[in-house]
Scaffold this motif. Structure first.
Motif, PDB file in Angstrom:
ATOM      1  N   ALA A  14       0.856  -1.198   0.000  1.00 40.86           N
ATOM      2  CA  ALA A  14       0.000   0.000   0.000  1.00 40.86           C
ATOM      3  C   ALA A  14       0.887   1.241   0.000  1.00 40.86           C
ATOM      4  O   ALA A  14       1.849   1.324   0.766  1.00 40.86           O
ATOM      5  CB  ALA A  14      -0.920   0.016   1.218  1.00 40.86           C
TER       6      ALA A  14
ATOM      7  N   ASP B  85       0.858   5.732  -0.664  1.00 40.83           N
ATOM      8  CA  ASP B  85       0.260   6.997  -1.080  1.00 40.83           C
ATOM      9  C   ASP B  85       1.234   8.127  -0.823  1.00 40.83           C
ATOM     10  O   ASP B  85       2.295   7.926  -0.231  1.00 40.83           O
ATOM     11  CB  ASP B  85      -1.120   7.241  -0.442  1.00 40.83           C
ATOM     12  CG  ASP B  85      -1.035   7.668   1.017  1.00 40.83           C
ATOM     13  OD1 ASP B  85       0.075   7.688   1.582  1.00 40.83           O
ATOM     14  OD2 ASP B  85      -2.086   7.982   1.600  1.00 40.83           O
TER      15      ASP B  85
ATOM     16  N   ALA C 160      -3.328   7.052  -4.074  1.00 42.27           N
ATOM     17  CA  ALA C 160      -3.072   5.781  -3.410  1.00 42.27           C
ATOM     18  C   ALA C 160      -2.945   4.641  -4.417  1.00 42.27           C
ATOM     19  O   ALA C 160      -3.615   4.633  -5.450  1.00 42.27           O
ATOM     20  CB  ALA C 160      -4.180   5.471  -2.415  1.00 42.27           C
TER      21      ALA C 160
ATOM     22  N   LEU D  61      -2.695   0.261  -4.382  1.00 39.14           N
ATOM     23  CA  LEU D  61      -2.704  -1.024  -3.696  1.00 39.14           C
ATOM     24  C   LEU D  61      -2.301  -2.102  -4.689  1.00 39.14           C
ATOM     25  O   LEU D  61      -2.835  -2.168  -5.792  1.00 39.14           O
ATOM     26  CB  LEU D  61      -4.087  -1.332  -3.132  1.00 39.14           C
ATOM     27  CG  LEU D  61      -4.572  -0.457  -1.967  1.00 39.14           C
ATOM     28  CD1 LEU D  61      -6.049  -0.707  -1.683  1.00 39.14           C
ATOM     29  CD2 LEU D  61      -3.737  -0.729  -0.713  1.00 39.14           C
TER      30      LEU D  61
ATOM     31  N   ASN E 146      -6.245  -3.971   4.930  1.00 37.31           N
ATOM     32  CA  ASN E 146      -6.389  -2.912   5.934  1.00 37.31           C
ATOM     33  C   ASN E 146      -5.089  -2.696   6.707  1.00 37.31           C
ATOM     34  O   ASN E 146      -4.689  -1.550   6.975  1.00 37.31           O
ATOM     35  CB  ASN E 146      -7.517  -3.264   6.905  1.00 37.31           C
ATOM     36  CG  ASN E 146      -8.871  -3.323   6.217  1.00 37.31           C
ATOM     37  OD1 ASN E 146      -9.075  -2.678   5.192  1.00 37.31           O
ATOM     38  ND2 ASN E 146      -9.790  -4.097   6.764  1.00 37.31           N
TER      39      ASN E 146
ATOM     40  N   ALA F 169      -2.503  -0.797   4.691  1.00 38.36           N
ATOM     41  CA  ALA F 169      -2.815   0.631   4.647  1.00 38.36           C
ATOM     42  C   ALA F 169      -2.418   1.314   5.954  1.00 38.36           C
ATOM     43  O   ALA F 169      -1.930   2.456   5.944  1.00 38.36           O
ATOM     44  CB  ALA F 169      -4.304   0.827   4.369  1.00 38.36           C
ATOM     45  N   ARG F 170      -2.608   0.635   7.095  1.00 36.86           N
ATOM     46  CA  ARG F 170      -2.226   1.229   8.383  1.00 36.86           C
ATOM     47  C   ARG F 170      -0.708   1.295   8.529  1.00 36.86           C
ATOM     48  O   ARG F 170      -0.165   2.254   9.083  1.00 36.86           O
ATOM     49  CB  ARG F 170      -2.820   0.409   9.537  1.00 36.86           C
ATOM     50  CG  ARG F 170      -4.328   0.311   9.533  1.00 36.86           C
ATOM     51  CD  ARG F 170      -4.997   1.656   9.423  1.00 36.86           C
ATOM     52  NE  ARG F 170      -6.436   1.520   9.309  1.00 36.86           N
ATOM     53  CZ  ARG F 170      -7.245   2.407   8.746  1.00 36.86           C
ATOM     54  NH1 ARG F 170      -6.728   3.514   8.230  1.00 36.86           N
ATOM     55  NH2 ARG F 170      -8.541   2.223   8.695  1.00 36.86           N
TER      56      ARG F 170
ATOM     57  N   GLU G  39       1.347   1.698   6.076  1.00 38.24           N
ATOM     58  CA  GLU G  39       1.734   2.844   5.232  1.00 38.24           C
ATOM     59  C   GLU G  39       1.609   4.145   6.009  1.00 38.24           C
ATOM     60  O   GLU G  39       2.456   5.038   5.905  1.00 38.24           O
ATOM     61  CB  GLU G  39       0.862   2.848   3.971  1.00 38.24           C
ATOM     62  CG  GLU G  39       1.003   4.071   3.098  1.00 38.24           C
ATOM     63  CD  GLU G  39      -0.067   5.097   3.433  1.00 38.24           C
ATOM     64  OE1 GLU G  39       0.298   6.260   3.720  1.00 38.24           O
ATOM     65  OE2 GLU G  39      -1.246   4.734   3.421  1.00 38.24           O
TER      66      GLU G  39
END
Length: 545
Positions: free
Chosen positions: A10, A12, A56, A58, A115, A118-119, A121
Motif C-alpha cells: 500500500a 500513497d 493511493a 494497492l 487494511n 494501509a495502516r 503505510e
C-alpha cells in the motif's frame, strides 16, 4: 470469491492535499509521471495493482521479498527525481507491506491484509517503508536490508496491535538512517486529590474575570461605535496585493474567468512606460516585433493574452478595459483550441502593465545548445530519453518531418516541449526551454535540434533521469564538488561509476560510450568495490532490465 495468502503493498503520497492546493495542475502532471515509475517497478517485480484511488496504490505480490525489493527501488528512484524540485514541492510516497489472508472479488482484494498494509503505510516515514513482522521474518535473511524494530503499534480499526518494522533507507553519505516512530502519548488521569484544587482555582479566576468586566463596563460600551466607524464595509474594504510568485513555490494558475474579473498585483512597465516586449516568454520574434511596434503605440484600452504553448491574442483600441481583456482572452483561446493546445490562455498585460502572475519560467544558463561531433547523432524518436511510447509516436509524427528551425526540450520528469518552424535555432531553443520549464517547474534541457540529438544519448544502460553531480545521493558528499569540477564542460562521452561506499570513478571526454563506461568502472575500482555506472552524459542510468 476465493481466499488466498498474498503480500499486500500500500502506498500513497505524503502531503498530497497540500501539493494539490498549492498547484493542482503541476501536481497532477507529476503524479502521472511518478505513477509511471511506480507502475513500471510493480510490473517488473511480478506484482499486480488491484486498486487505486487518487494518489493511493494497492498492489499484491506473490512474494514478500519481491514486494520489499520493489518498494526500495521505487523509493530510491523517486528520491532521485525529487532532487530536481525544492523541498516544499517534492512528492514522496509512504509504503506499507504485510502478508495476510485476503478475499479476491472481481479482481479486487478485501480483508484484514489490505487494511493492515494501509495502516502500516500510515506509520511509515515520508519516503520510507514500514512492514509487518510477518514480512520481516520472510525478508530479513534474504535481502541485504537493515530494519528498525518499532514494536507493537495500535492502529485504527485493527483490534490487536500490529508489530512493525521500518526499513532503514540509505542517506546521501552512504550510511543508513534510524527510522523514528511517532508515538501517541496517552493522557494520564489526574489523581483524585487534584479535583478540589482545580475547582478552587477555577472559582478564583471566575471571580476575578467577573470583577474586571464589571469595572470596565462603561469603557467597553463605547468601543462598538468606534469599531463600526473604522471598519470598512465589504463593498469598500481594501484588497491586499498578492505576493510576487516564485517558481520554487508556484501558486495555482488562476482560471480565465478569475483573470478577467480581477487584475493581480501589477508589475510596473518598463522605464518610460513602454511595454516590455523583450521580457515576454513563449513567443516568437515576429510576435515580439508586433508587441514592440503596433501594440506599444496602440490606444489606452488594450490587452495581450498568451498561453504556455505560445498562442497569443490581442485586444487593441477597445472602448473600455473590460472589452480589451475579453477580446484578448477570446482571441488567444480560439487559436489555442483550434490547434488542440491543452493550455488555457491568460492575460499577460493590460495596457502597458504586465499582470501575468507566474513570473518568468526557469531557464538554464547559456549556451542552450553546444555542438559536439563526438556525441551528436541523427535524431530517432524511438531513442528519445525518459518519455513514454505515446510521446515518441508524437515526436515521430510531428517533430521529425517539421520545418526548420526546430528543437525539443526535456524535463527531468519526462516533460517535453517542441518548437517547429522558428526563425532561428536560438529562437526554437529559447521557446522550447521556456515552455518546458513552465510545465515542469524546473530547468529543462535541449535534447534535439533539427535533425540531430545534441546531447549524448546512452544506449548501453537504461536512462532514468537527469544527472546532477552536486546533489546525487549515490556519490559520497565530500566527493561531489570534485566530480562537478572534473566533468567541466561536459564535452565528449563522460561516465560516472560508484561503489559500495559511494566513491566515484570517472571516464572523461571519451570518443564513444563504451570507452567512457570502461574508464569510469576502472577508475572506481581503484577507490571502491562492487562498482556500477550511475551516469552517462547528462543522464542517470540503471540496468536495462
Amino acid at each position: 470469491m476465493k481466499r488466498k495468502i498474498a503480500a499486500i503493498f500500500a502506498a500513497d503520497i505524503a502531503g498530497y492535499s497540500r501539493l494539490v492546493a498549492e498547484d493542482e495542475e503541476e501536481t497532477l502532471r507529476r503524479l502521472a509521471s511518478y505513477r509511471e515509475v511506480v507502475d513500471d517497478f510493480i510490473a517488473k517485480a511480478g506484482g499486480r495493482i488491484f486498486n487505486t484511488a487518487g494518489d493511493a496504490v494497492l498492489a499484491e505480490f506473490p512474494s514478500a521479498v519481491d514486494a520489499v525489493r520493489c518498494a526500495i527501488d521505487i523509493q530510491e528512484s523517486l528520491r532521485t527525481r525529487n532532487m530536481a524540485y525544492p523541498p516544499s514541492r517534492q512528492m514522496s510516497f509512504r509504503i506499507g507491506i504485510t502478508i495476510g489472508d485476503v478475499v479476491e472479488r472481481d479482481g479486487d482484494l478485501l480483508g484484514d491484509g489490505v487494511n493492515i498494509a494501509a495502516r502500516l503505510e500510515g506509520l511509515a516515514e515520508v519516503g520510507g517503508i514500514c512492514v509487518s513482522r510477518a514480512v520481516h521474518e520472510q525478508v530479513a535473511n534474504k535481502l541485504s536490508v537493515q530494519f528498525a524494530d518499532i514494536g507493537a503499534q495500535e492502529v485504527k480499526n485493527i483490534p490487536t496491535p500490529v508489530h512493525a518494522y521500518m526499513v532503514a533507507m540509505r542517506r546521501e553519505d552512504g550510511t543508513y538512517a534510524t527510522p523514528q516512530v511517532k508515538k501517541v502519548a496517552k493522557a494520564v488521569p489526574a489523581p483524585n486529590w487534584m479535583w478540589p484544587l482545580v475547582v478552587g482555582v477555577v472559582s478564583v479566576v471566575a471571580i476575578g474575570v467577573g470583577g474586571f468586566l464589571y469595572f470596565t463596563k462603561l469603557e467597553t460600551t463605547k468601543v462598538p461605535s468606534a469599531v463600526a466607524a473604522t471598519t470598512p464595509t465589504p463593498a469598500s474594504s481594501a484588497v491586499a496585493p498578492s505576493p510576487t510568485p516564485t517558481m520554487a513555490a508556484k501558486a495555482p494558475m488562476p482560471t480565465q474567468s478569475a483573470m478577467a474579473a480581477a487584475t493581480p498585483a501589477p508589475t510596473p512597465a518598463a522605464a518610460g512606460g513602454k511595454f516590455p516586449a523583450d521580457m515576454v516568454p513563449f513567443i516568437g520574434e515576429r510576435v515580439r516585433a508586433y508587441l514592440s511596434n503596433e501594440y506599444s503605440v496602440a490606444g489606452d484600452y488594450k490587452a495581450f493574452a498568451l498561453n504556455i504553448g505560445g498562442f497569443v491574442g490581442y485586444g487593441l483600441n477597445q472602448p473600455n478595459e473590460e472589452a480589451a481583456r475579453n477580446t484578448a482572452l477570446d482571441q488567444c483561446q480560439k487559436r489555442a483550441d483550434a490547434a488542440q493546445s491543452p493550455r488555457r490562455c491568460e492575460l499577460y498585460a493590460v495596457g502597458d502593465t504586465v499582470v501575468y502572475s507566474h513570473g518568468k519560467p526557469p531557464m538554464p544558463p547559456q549556451p542552450w545548445v553546444r555542438h559536439d561531433a563526438m556525441t551528436e547523432r541523427p535524431f530517432a524518436s524511438k531513442d528519445f530519453p525518459i518519455v513514454r511510447d505515446p510521446a515518441k509516436v508524437r515526436l515521430e509524427n510531428l517533430y521529425a518531418p517539421a520545418a526548420k528551425s526546430r528543437s525539443v526540450a526535456l524535463g527531468p520528469g519526462g516533460q517535453y516541449f517542441m518548437v517547429m518552424g522558428a526563425s532561428s535555432v536560438d529562437e526554437s531553443a529559447r521557446r522550447s526551454l521556456e515552455s518546458c520549464g513552465a510545465i515542469a517547474g524546473v530547468v529543462c534541457m535541449i535534447v534535439a535540434v533539427d535533425d540531430n540529438f545534441v546531447v549524448p544519448i546512452p544506449t548501453l544502460l537504461r536512462i532514468t533521469g537527469f544527472f546532477h553531480a552536486a546533489s546525487n545521493a549515490s556519490i559520497v558528499a565530500d566527493a561531489r564538488d570534485e566530480v562537478v569540477r572534473k566533468l567541466g564542460d561536459g564535452m565528449g562521452w563522460n561516465a560516472v561509476a560508484v561503489g559500495t561506499t559511494g566513491r566515484p570513478g570517472l571516464g572523461l571526454k571519451a570518443a564513444d560510450e563504451q570507452t567512457a563506461v570502461n574508464s569510469a568502472l576502472a577508475d572506481c575500482a581503484r577507490r571502491d568495490s562492487d562498482c556500477h555506472v550511475i551516469a552517462i552524459g547528462p543522464f542517470t542510468v540503471g540496468p536495462t532490465n
